[in-house]
Scaffold this motif. Structure first.
Motif, PDB file in Angstrom:
ATOM      1  N   LEU A 542       0.828  -1.205   0.000  1.00  0.00           N
ATOM      2  CA  LEU A 542       0.000   0.000   0.000  1.00  0.00           C
ATOM      3  C   LEU A 542       0.861   1.254   0.000  1.00  0.00           C
ATOM      4  O   LEU A 542       0.602   2.204  -0.749  1.00  0.00           O
ATOM      5  CB  LEU A 542      -0.911   0.011   1.225  1.00  0.00           C
ATOM      6  CG  LEU A 542      -2.189  -0.825   1.197  1.00  0.00           C
ATOM      7  CD1 LEU A 542      -2.919  -0.690   2.528  1.00  0.00           C
ATOM      8  CD2 LEU A 542      -3.085  -0.403   0.051  1.00  0.00           C
ATOM      9  N   LEU A 543       1.870   1.288   0.836  1.00  0.00           N
ATOM     10  CA  LEU A 543       2.747   2.455   0.933  1.00  0.00           C
ATOM     11  C   LEU A 543       3.436   2.738  -0.394  1.00  0.00           C
ATOM     12  O   LEU A 543       3.547   3.895  -0.818  1.00  0.00           O
ATOM     13  CB  LEU A 543       3.785   2.219   2.031  1.00  0.00           C
ATOM     14  CG  LEU A 543       4.827   3.330   2.241  1.00  0.00           C
ATOM     15  CD1 LEU A 543       4.153   4.585   2.774  1.00  0.00           C
ATOM     16  CD2 LEU A 543       5.913   2.865   3.198  1.00  0.00           C
ATOM     17  N   LEU A 544       3.907   1.692  -1.055  1.00  0.00           N
ATOM     18  CA  LEU A 544       4.629   1.866  -2.317  1.00  0.00           C
ATOM     19  C   LEU A 544       3.719   2.296  -3.455  1.00  0.00           C
ATOM     20  O   LEU A 544       4.111   3.100  -4.315  1.00  0.00           O
ATOM     21  CB  LEU A 544       5.333   0.559  -2.686  1.00  0.00           C
ATOM     22  CG  LEU A 544       6.483   0.116  -1.777  1.00  0.00           C
ATOM     23  CD1 LEU A 544       6.853  -1.329  -2.056  1.00  0.00           C
ATOM     24  CD2 LEU A 544       7.701   1.020  -1.957  1.00  0.00           C
ATOM     25  N   LEU A 545       2.489   1.774  -3.491  1.00  0.00           N
ATOM     26  CA  LEU A 545       1.603   2.002  -4.616  1.00  0.00           C
ATOM     27  C   LEU A 545       0.704   3.223  -4.448  1.00  0.00           C
ATOM     28  O   LEU A 545       0.195   3.759  -5.438  1.00  0.00           O
ATOM     29  CB  LEU A 545       0.722   0.762  -4.846  1.00  0.00           C
ATOM     30  CG  LEU A 545       1.456  -0.507  -5.268  1.00  0.00           C
ATOM     31  CD1 LEU A 545       0.487  -1.683  -5.334  1.00  0.00           C
ATOM     32  CD2 LEU A 545       2.136  -0.310  -6.618  1.00  0.00           C
ATOM     33  N   TRP A 546       0.480   3.658  -3.218  1.00  0.00           N
ATOM     34  CA  TRP A 546      -0.505   4.719  -2.969  1.00  0.00           C
ATOM     35  C   TRP A 546      -0.265   5.982  -3.788  1.00  0.00           C
ATOM     36  O   TRP A 546      -1.200   6.497  -4.434  1.00  0.00           O
ATOM     37  CB  TRP A 546      -0.530   5.059  -1.480  1.00  0.00           C
ATOM     38  CG  TRP A 546      -1.557   6.094  -1.149  1.00  0.00           C
ATOM     39  CD1 TRP A 546      -1.358   7.416  -0.922  1.00  0.00           C
ATOM     40  CD2 TRP A 546      -2.953   5.879  -1.052  1.00  0.00           C
ATOM     41  NE1 TRP A 546      -2.540   8.054  -0.684  1.00  0.00           N
ATOM     42  CE2 TRP A 546      -3.544   7.126  -0.761  1.00  0.00           C
ATOM     43  CE3 TRP A 546      -3.771   4.758  -1.194  1.00  0.00           C
ATOM     44  CZ2 TRP A 546      -4.908   7.283  -0.605  1.00  0.00           C
ATOM     45  CZ3 TRP A 546      -5.137   4.920  -1.037  1.00  0.00           C
ATOM     46  CH2 TRP A 546      -5.685   6.159  -0.732  1.00  0.00           C
ATOM     47  N   PRO A 547       0.948   6.535  -3.847  1.00  0.00           N
ATOM     48  CA  PRO A 547       1.134   7.785  -4.608  1.00  0.00           C
ATOM     49  C   PRO A 547       0.938   7.608  -6.105  1.00  0.00           C
ATOM     50  O   PRO A 547       0.795   8.597  -6.827  1.00  0.00           O
ATOM     51  CB  PRO A 547       2.595   8.160  -4.299  1.00  0.00           C
ATOM     52  CG  PRO A 547       2.952   7.405  -3.074  1.00  0.00           C
ATOM     53  CD  PRO A 547       2.178   6.127  -3.168  1.00  0.00           C
ATOM     54  N   LEU A 548       0.925   6.366  -6.604  1.00  0.00           N
ATOM     55  CA  LEU A 548       0.809   6.104  -8.038  1.00  0.00           C
ATOM     56  C   LEU A 548      -0.609   5.721  -8.455  1.00  0.00           C
ATOM     57  O   LEU A 548      -0.872   5.549  -9.639  1.00  0.00           O
ATOM     58  CB  LEU A 548       1.764   4.979  -8.441  1.00  0.00           C
ATOM     59  CG  LEU A 548       3.252   5.220  -8.144  1.00  0.00           C
ATOM     60  CD1 LEU A 548       4.042   3.945  -8.374  1.00  0.00           C
ATOM     61  CD2 LEU A 548       3.786   6.358  -9.007  1.00  0.00           C
ATOM     62  N   LEU A 549      -1.509   5.562  -7.497  1.00  0.00           N
ATOM     63  CA  LEU A 549      -2.848   5.059  -7.807  1.00  0.00           C
ATOM     64  C   LEU A 549      -3.661   6.065  -8.614  1.00  0.00           C
ATOM     65  O   LEU A 549      -3.697   7.253  -8.283  1.00  0.00           O
ATOM     66  CB  LEU A 549      -3.606   4.744  -6.523  1.00  0.00           C
ATOM     67  CG  LEU A 549      -3.316   3.413  -5.840  1.00  0.00           C
ATOM     68  CD1 LEU A 549      -4.157   3.323  -4.580  1.00  0.00           C
ATOM     69  CD2 LEU A 549      -3.624   2.247  -6.762  1.00  0.00           C
ATOM     70  N   PRO A 550      -4.344   5.610  -9.655  1.00  0.00           N
ATOM     71  CA  PRO A 550      -5.325   6.461 -10.340  1.00  0.00           C
ATOM     72  C   PRO A 550      -6.587   6.582  -9.478  1.00  0.00           C
ATOM     73  O   PRO A 550      -6.746   5.831  -8.511  1.00  0.00           O
ATOM     74  CB  PRO A 550      -5.636   5.680 -11.629  1.00  0.00           C
ATOM     75  CG  PRO A 550      -4.602   4.605 -11.702  1.00  0.00           C
ATOM     76  CD  PRO A 550      -4.198   4.306 -10.304  1.00  0.00           C
ATOM     77  N   PRO A 551      -7.476   7.497  -9.807  1.00  0.00           N
ATOM     78  CA  PRO A 551      -8.755   7.556  -9.085  1.00  0.00           C
ATOM     79  C   PRO A 551      -9.468   6.204  -9.168  1.00  0.00           C
ATOM     80  O   PRO A 551      -9.525   5.588 -10.225  1.00  0.00           O
ATOM     81  CB  PRO A 551      -9.527   8.642  -9.832  1.00  0.00           C
ATOM     82  CG  PRO A 551      -8.466   9.503 -10.434  1.00  0.00           C
ATOM     83  CD  PRO A 551      -7.354   8.574 -10.798  1.00  0.00           C
ATOM     84  N   LEU A 552      -9.997   5.755  -8.072  1.00  0.00           N
ATOM     85  CA  LEU A 552     -10.600   4.419  -8.018  1.00  0.00           C
ATOM     86  C   LEU A 552     -11.850   4.474  -7.155  1.00  0.00           C
ATOM     87  O   LEU A 552     -11.786   4.857  -5.983  1.00  0.00           O
ATOM     88  CB  LEU A 552      -9.597   3.430  -7.419  1.00  0.00           C
ATOM     89  CG  LEU A 552      -9.935   1.943  -7.472  1.00  0.00           C
ATOM     90  CD1 LEU A 552      -9.958   1.456  -8.915  1.00  0.00           C
ATOM     91  CD2 LEU A 552      -8.921   1.137  -6.672  1.00  0.00           C
ATOM     92  N   ARG A 553     -12.977   4.114  -7.719  1.00  0.00           N
ATOM     93  CA  ARG A 553     -14.239   4.157  -6.978  1.00  0.00           C
ATOM     94  C   ARG A 553     -14.365   2.941  -6.052  1.00  0.00           C
ATOM     95  O   ARG A 553     -13.784   1.890  -6.317  1.00  0.00           O
ATOM     96  CB  ARG A 553     -15.425   4.190  -7.946  1.00  0.00           C
ATOM     97  CG  ARG A 553     -15.482   5.435  -8.807  1.00  0.00           C
ATOM     98  CD  ARG A 553     -16.686   5.402  -9.727  1.00  0.00           C
ATOM     99  NE  ARG A 553     -16.771   6.609 -10.539  1.00  0.00           N
ATOM    100  CZ  ARG A 553     -17.344   7.735 -10.132  1.00  0.00           C
ATOM    101  NH1 ARG A 553     -17.888   7.806  -8.929  1.00  0.00           N
ATOM    102  NH2 ARG A 553     -17.395   8.783 -10.926  1.00  0.00           N
ATOM    103  N   HIS A 554     -15.174   3.093  -5.008  1.00  0.00           N
ATOM    104  CA  HIS A 554     -15.430   1.996  -4.070  1.00  0.00           C
ATOM    105  C   HIS A 554     -15.907   0.753  -4.815  1.00  0.00           C
ATOM    106  O   HIS A 554     -15.391  -0.345  -4.636  1.00  0.00           O
ATOM    107  CB  HIS A 554     -16.508   2.386  -3.047  1.00  0.00           C
ATOM    108  CG  HIS A 554     -16.188   3.570  -2.218  1.00  0.00           C
ATOM    109  ND1 HIS A 554     -15.615   3.482  -0.972  1.00  0.00           N
ATOM    110  CD2 HIS A 554     -16.360   4.886  -2.452  1.00  0.00           C
ATOM    111  CE1 HIS A 554     -15.458   4.694  -0.482  1.00  0.00           C
ATOM    112  NE2 HIS A 554     -15.903   5.566  -1.351  1.00  0.00           N
ATOM    113  N   ARG A 555     -16.918   0.951  -5.654  1.00  0.00           N
ATOM    114  CA  ARG A 555     -17.543  -0.184  -6.331  1.00  0.00           C
ATOM    115  C   ARG A 555     -16.543  -0.895  -7.244  1.00  0.00           C
ATOM    116  O   ARG A 555     -16.507  -2.115  -7.312  1.00  0.00           O
ATOM    117  CB  ARG A 555     -18.746   0.305  -7.125  1.00  0.00           C
ATOM    118  CG  ARG A 555     -19.536  -0.820  -7.787  1.00  0.00           C
ATOM    119  CD  ARG A 555     -20.736  -0.260  -8.524  1.00  0.00           C
ATOM    120  NE  ARG A 555     -21.638   0.430  -7.602  1.00  0.00           N
ATOM    121  CZ  ARG A 555     -22.725   1.091  -7.992  1.00  0.00           C
ATOM    122  NH1 ARG A 555     -23.030   1.155  -9.292  1.00  0.00           N
ATOM    123  NH2 ARG A 555     -23.497   1.678  -7.106  1.00  0.00           N
ATOM    124  N   THR A 556     -15.717  -0.118  -7.926  1.00  0.00           N
ATOM    125  CA  THR A 556     -14.726  -0.709  -8.831  1.00  0.00           C
ATOM    126  C   THR A 556     -13.720  -1.554  -8.059  1.00  0.00           C
ATOM    127  O   THR A 556     -13.362  -2.664  -8.476  1.00  0.00           O
ATOM    128  CB  THR A 556     -13.993   0.393  -9.610  1.00  0.00           C
ATOM    129  OG1 THR A 556     -14.942   1.200 -10.315  1.00  0.00           O
ATOM    130  CG2 THR A 556     -13.005  -0.204 -10.600  1.00  0.00           C
TER     131      THR A 556
END
Length: 592
Positions: A542-556
């Motif tokens: 989570l720490l490594l990927l968080w700054p790179l995440l695109p917008p992501l909806r709850h349902r998705t």
């Protein structure tokens, strides 16, 4: 100025739009997986025509083909034939050879009878080749030549014995500053009988046991994969320094050493360690279907695994034989290889320095970024807790579905390990998706990142306090993540410039590959019994990927978790419903 910057980063719904694009995230995941896969590959076997001064799997295979021509359990005619061959090979290498006989105790005798054997003695081979200084403590190489009933034993332990012979050949007598002892034991598969007799467990020790100053043991459990140095003798500090300075293409980790100490497992190295002898224990554990299997033939043996096993043992044995003095006992060190390239080792207290540096870098990041809301920090902490819990629960449930809820054949489960590992990885990612879905990806970037870093830093500090040997597993990737973020915000506090994203992506690729490689060996080491252990890497991911995440909806995110779980369930059912593997040993419960 901070208010203007914060306003520029805030989206219309009160959260902060996380920078990143799907192609970047996919590329990072693919590169991390590719790097972890490349690190796990065995080296190319060196051909028999290579320089005589190097270890060659091509030359060692000639011995493997003789040793593993057929099953050769203790007391069998095939065992006696292998023994006669090994005596001649050692004599041809300039060793004085003798045989040491020990009567099998009651339990090993009972096991031998269950295999179909008769009353027998364990006959070990003890060989000595003198060096320049015969008064100095000697170096010993050890492996066992007996197989289990029904298995040719090309890996367990034909690969170890052949490696010992090739190492002894490649290091000439003229290079020995001290004596070289070769101990090829019998009845290891029946309870370490030969090794226990030599080192004096329950009987008088062999006279040469007191002459050994350092021991290198070679074992296997499976039929391939990179070999690992997974056990040391007591007070390993100076021995690890020797390993760092001598071993090419390493695979070694102080966590593996510490975990093995806590497990009830044993090898021929165990009685030597109890005697206080320093040394190293090497083994490869990949392709687990071939463990004790009738399919463990010379042709099935991974030649690259043989090269890696013998090559690492060759490096440290040569260093021990040519050193002016053998390493003296010293406090244990914390160490790990870095993606199979080199080993970093340091005293345990240095772990606290790493904790302090990581905390300082995190504070530097927070000083350069907008103020975070406590609610967002709390969300980061919740995510850090939710991810490993969700991953662990899913992996545990998937393991039950695959057959762990019933009396399953241990060897059949080993044959299914590649599928079980794929299943665990799918459910691990599903656990991350559930954590993402708890609040979606449109949340306070710096607050959530702060919560993630606090949680990971707390895990590193707790590990350093309770089990310093384990700190490289988490401390090094977390340190890299903190350093990368400090560099990224210096380039662009909004993390939208290519340079900032490139730094974060590089850190994520390294961290995912480092943790992924360790996770692979965790699953190989514990087998199918406790795959949920890899969930410990979820907060780091989570720490490594968080700054790179695109917008992501709850349902998705929930939908992605559901799809991954369904695919994993299909893999689990394929394991549960398939017939007993042909690799299962003939004495297994499933075969009567």
């Amino acid at each position: 100025m901070n208010r203007m910057l914060a306003k520029a980063m805030v989206s219309g719904d009160g959260g902060q739009r996380l920078p990143g694009r799907w192609p970047v995230l996919v590329l990072v995941l693919l590169l991390g997986a590719l790097l972890a896969t490349l690190v796990a590959q065995t080296p190319a076997p060196v051909p028999a025509t290579a320089d005589p001064a190097v270890f060659s799997a091509g030359r060692a295979m000639a011995d493997v083909r003789v040793i593993a021509r057929e099953p050769h359990p203790t007391g069998s005619a095939a065992n006696a034939a292998v023994r006669a061959y090994l005596v001649k090979r050692l004599q041809s290498l300039g060793f004085d050879v003798r045989l040491v006989t020990r009567t099998l105790p009651a339990k090993p005798q009972e096991r031998l009878r269950k295999w179909g054997g008769e009353t027998a003695d364990a006959v070990s081979i003890v060989a000595l080749r003198q060096g320049a200084d015969t008064a100095s403590p000697a170096v010993a190489l050890m492996a066992h030549y007996d197989s289990v009933w029904g298995s040719p034993g090309a890996a367990d332990d034909g690969a170890g014995v052949a490696s010992v012979l090739e190492i002894a050949r490649a290091i000439p007598r003229a290079a020995q500053k001290r004596d070289l002892i070769v101990l090829i034991t019998d009845a290891e598969e029946l309870g370490l009988v030969g090794a226990r007799g030599f080192f004096g467990e329950g009987a008088a020790a062999d006279p040469l046991a007191a002459h050994i100053g350092a021991l290198v043991n070679l074992e296997t459990r499976g039929g391939g994969g990179r070999a690992s140095m997974f056990e040391t003798g007591p007070g390993n500090g100076n021995m690890i320094d020797l390993l760092v300075g001598s071993m090419a293409n390493p695979n070694a980790n102080s966590l593996a050493v510490k975990i093995y100490e806590l497990l009830p497992n044993s090898t021929d190295f165990t009685p030597a360690k109890k005697r206080g002898i320093a040394g190293f224990n090497f083994a490869f554990i990949g392709d687990a279907r071939l463990y004790h299997s009738p399919l463990a033939t010379p042709d099935a043996l991974d030649k690259g695994a043989l090269q890696h096993l013998g090559g690492q043992a060759f490096d440290v044995t040569r260093a021990l034989l040519t050193a002016a003095a053998l390493p003296a006992p010293a406090p244990d060190k914390v160490f790990s290889d870095v993606l199979g390239r080199f080993v970093i080792a340091y005293p345990a207290w240095v772990g606290w320095v790493l904790v302090a540096i990581t905390a300082a870098l995190a504070l530097l990041v927070l000083r350069r970024t907008p103020n975070s809301r406590w609610r967002d920090i709390g969300r980061g902490l919740v995510d850090s807790f939710a991810a490993p819990v969700a991953a662990a629960v899913l992996i545990y449930a998937g393991n039950l579905l695959s057959g762990a809820d019933k009396k399953a054949d241990y060897y059949d489960r080993l044959a299914a390990l590649p599928r079980l590992e794929a299943q665990a990885l799918l459910l691990f990612v599903a656990g991350l998706c559930i954590a993402f879905a708890i609040g979606g990806a449109r949340r306070g970037l710096w607050g959530v990142w702060t919560g993630l870093m606090l949680f990971n830093l707390a895990m590193v500090a707790a590990t350093q306090w309770a089990l310093p040997a384990a700190t490289p597993v988490l401390a090094w990737p977390v340190l890299v993540a903190a350093l990368a973020m400090a560099l990224a915000v210096r380039i662009d506090v909004q993390l939208r410039k290519v340079g900032a994203r490139a730094v974060l992506a590089a850190a994520a690729v390294f961290g995912l590959a480092f943790a992924g490689n360790l996770g692979h060996y965790v699953l190989l080491g514990i087998g199918p019994g406790m795959p949920s252990a890899i969930a410990v890497f979820a907060p780091l991911a989570l720490l490594l990927l968080w700054p790179l995440l695109p917008p992501l909806r709850h349902r998705t995110a929930f939908l992605a978790a559901l799809v991954l779980a369904l695919v994993a369930a299909g893999v689990a059912l394929s394991v549960r419903l398939d017939p007993i593997a042909p690799s299962v040993p003939p004495y297994s419960d499933s075969k009567g």
